[in-house]
Motif scaffolding. Structure first.
Motif, PDB file in Angstrom:
ATOM      1  N   LYS A  55      38.241  35.263  39.517  1.00  0.00           N
ATOM      2  CA  LYS A  55      38.093  35.655  38.487  1.00  0.00           C
ATOM      3  C   LYS A  55      37.087  36.985  38.706  1.00  0.00           C
ATOM      4  N   MET A  56      36.128  36.078  39.555  1.00  0.00           N
ATOM      5  CA  MET A  56      35.316  38.254  39.711  1.00  0.00           C
ATOM      6  C   MET A  56      36.083  39.490  40.390  1.00  0.00           C
ATOM      7  N   SER A  57      35.150  40.427  40.395  1.00  0.00           N
ATOM      8  CA  SER A  57      36.066  41.439  41.044  1.00  0.00           C
ATOM      9  C   SER A  57      35.123  41.862  42.709  1.00  0.00           C
ATOM     10  N   PHE A  61      36.220  30.320  39.328  1.00  0.00           N
ATOM     11  CA  PHE A  61      35.423  31.359  38.335  1.00  0.00           C
ATOM     12  C   PHE A  61      35.589  32.274  39.317  1.00  0.00           C
ATOM     13  N   THR A  85      30.815  44.324  38.130  1.00  0.00           N
ATOM     14  CA  THR A  85      30.796  44.479  35.959  1.00  0.00           C
ATOM     15  C   THR A  85      30.075  42.899  35.631  1.00  0.00           C
ATOM     16  N   ARG A  86      29.985  43.477  33.571  1.00  0.00           N
ATOM     17  CA  ARG A  86      29.920  42.650  32.826  1.00  0.00           C
ATOM     18  C   ARG A  86      30.199  41.382  33.634  1.00  0.00           C
ATOM     19  N   THR A  87      30.981  41.176  33.305  1.00  0.00           N
ATOM     20  CA  THR A  87      32.593  39.948  33.513  1.00  0.00           C
ATOM     21  C   THR A  87      31.464  38.713  34.779  1.00  0.00           C
ATOM     22  N   ASP A  88      31.083  39.704  35.725  1.00  0.00           N
ATOM     23  CA  ASP A  88      31.383  39.324  36.819  1.00  0.00           C
ATOM     24  C   ASP A  88      29.997  38.610  36.783  1.00  0.00           C
ATOM     25  N   TRP A  89      28.992  39.363  36.745  1.00  0.00           N
ATOM     26  CA  TRP A  89      27.182  38.603  35.425  1.00  0.00           C
ATOM     27  C   TRP A  89      27.403  37.771  35.097  1.00  0.00           C
ATOM     28  N   LEU A  90      28.917  37.382  33.994  1.00  0.00           N
ATOM     29  CA  LEU A  90      28.333  36.715  33.291  1.00  0.00           C
ATOM     30  C   LEU A  90      29.388  34.805  34.003  1.00  0.00           C
ATOM     31  N   LEU A  91      29.954  35.534  34.908  1.00  0.00           N
ATOM     32  CA  LEU A  91      30.996  34.618  35.451  1.00  0.00           C
ATOM     33  C   LEU A  91      29.803  33.916  36.842  1.00  0.00           C
TER      34      LEU A  91
END
Length: 288
Positions: A19-21, A16, A199-205
């Motif tokens: 994968k985060m920015s 996880f 990002t949206r992906t960061d919040w989901l992770l």
């Protein structure tokens, strides 16, 4: 089973993070801030609530937990997940020597021998890792991972003592997380420039990290501490790097050498022996 489930949950965490920015201080801060209301609600519902007594027990372990989280997450930016997770998982080596004196646990010869088998497997995975492909400064990353190991070992012993004294798991973790929030927010304020740029992906992770490695993983490992010797539960965590390495290969494309695969099998064989030789601990009073 609780301890093994916690190890699986923790093994997913490094993937996880990779994968985060966002930057490391930002990740740590938001993960703790999202975790605190979850733990507080669980402590109120299933625990003893959260009082000054719980904070008095949890604040010192919370500091070491904070330092462990910061150095552990940071290490993923500077070395491979295989090395970061393996070097930070050497807690059992320290506990084999510390547990008899600090926790009063009896370390049997069979447990030591099976542990040596597991450590040999860990060494195989470490030396088989492709250091040259690690991002950034691999030596610096390995140093962060070792620092994480020292901080986590101190926290692990403190958490073990707290559970042996009967403190509720959810209430204890709430106190630990509160200290984490203070430390990580201060760090992010000083060192991050992307606190509001996730990002949206960061919040989901982050949500996934809060639920899986955070809530599930830490609850189960802390709960199981009441029923297992620290040497046994810490040795079981050696399976985490094997799983993390496999996940990094599957989802991040990080290379896995033959030596790492062989070492992973040896680790699991050694852990099987440790578990077979262990006797369950029965607490004097009901635990929660």
């Amino acid at each position: 089973m609780a301890c093994w489930t916690a190890v699986v949950a923790w093994a997913i965490g490094p993937v996880f993070i990779a994968k985060m920015s966002a930057s490391m201080p930002t990740i740590v801060m938001w993960r703790q801030l999202m975790w605190l209301p979850v733990l507080w609600s669980l402590a109120r519902t299933f625990g003893d609530g959260f009082t000054r007594r719980h904070l008095a027990v949890a604040w010192k372990p919370g500091i070491f937990f904070s330092l462990s989280a910061i150095t552990g997450f940071w290490s993923y930016d500077h070395t491979t997940i295989a090395n970061a997770t393996l070097l930070s998982s050497l807690t059992p080596a320290v506990l084999l020597f510390a547990a008899p004196r600090i926790l009063g646990e009896k370390v049997t010869l069979s447990r030591v021998l099976y542990s040596l088998v597991a450590f040999a497997g860990v060494a195989g995975v470490i030396f088989g890792a492709e250091i040259s492909e690690a991002p950034g400064n691999a030596l610096f990353g390995d140093g962060l991972a070792l620092t994480n190991m020292v901080m986590w070992t101190i926290y692990f012993i403190a958490a073990k003592k707290a559970r042996d004294e009967g403190i509720n798991t959810w209430s204890f973790l709430t106190g630990v997380c509160l200290i984490n929030c203070i430390v990580s927010t201060a760090l992010a304020t000083i060192a991050s420039d992307d606190v509001w740029q996730l990002t949206r992906t960061d919040w989901l992770l982050l949500v996934a990290m809060t639920v899986i490695p955070g809530t599930i993983g830490h609850y189960l490992i802390t709960w199981s501490a009441r029923y297992l010797d620290a040497t046994v539960s810490s040795l079981i965590t050696l399976a985490g790097p094997v799983l993390s390495t496999a996940l990094a290969f599957a989802f991040l494309g990080q290379n896995v050498a033959v030596a790492q695969m062989v070492g992973g099998v040896v680790v699991l064989i050694g852990l099987g022996g440790v578990i077979m030789s262990a006797r369950p601990r029965v607490p004097n009073v009901p635990a929660s």
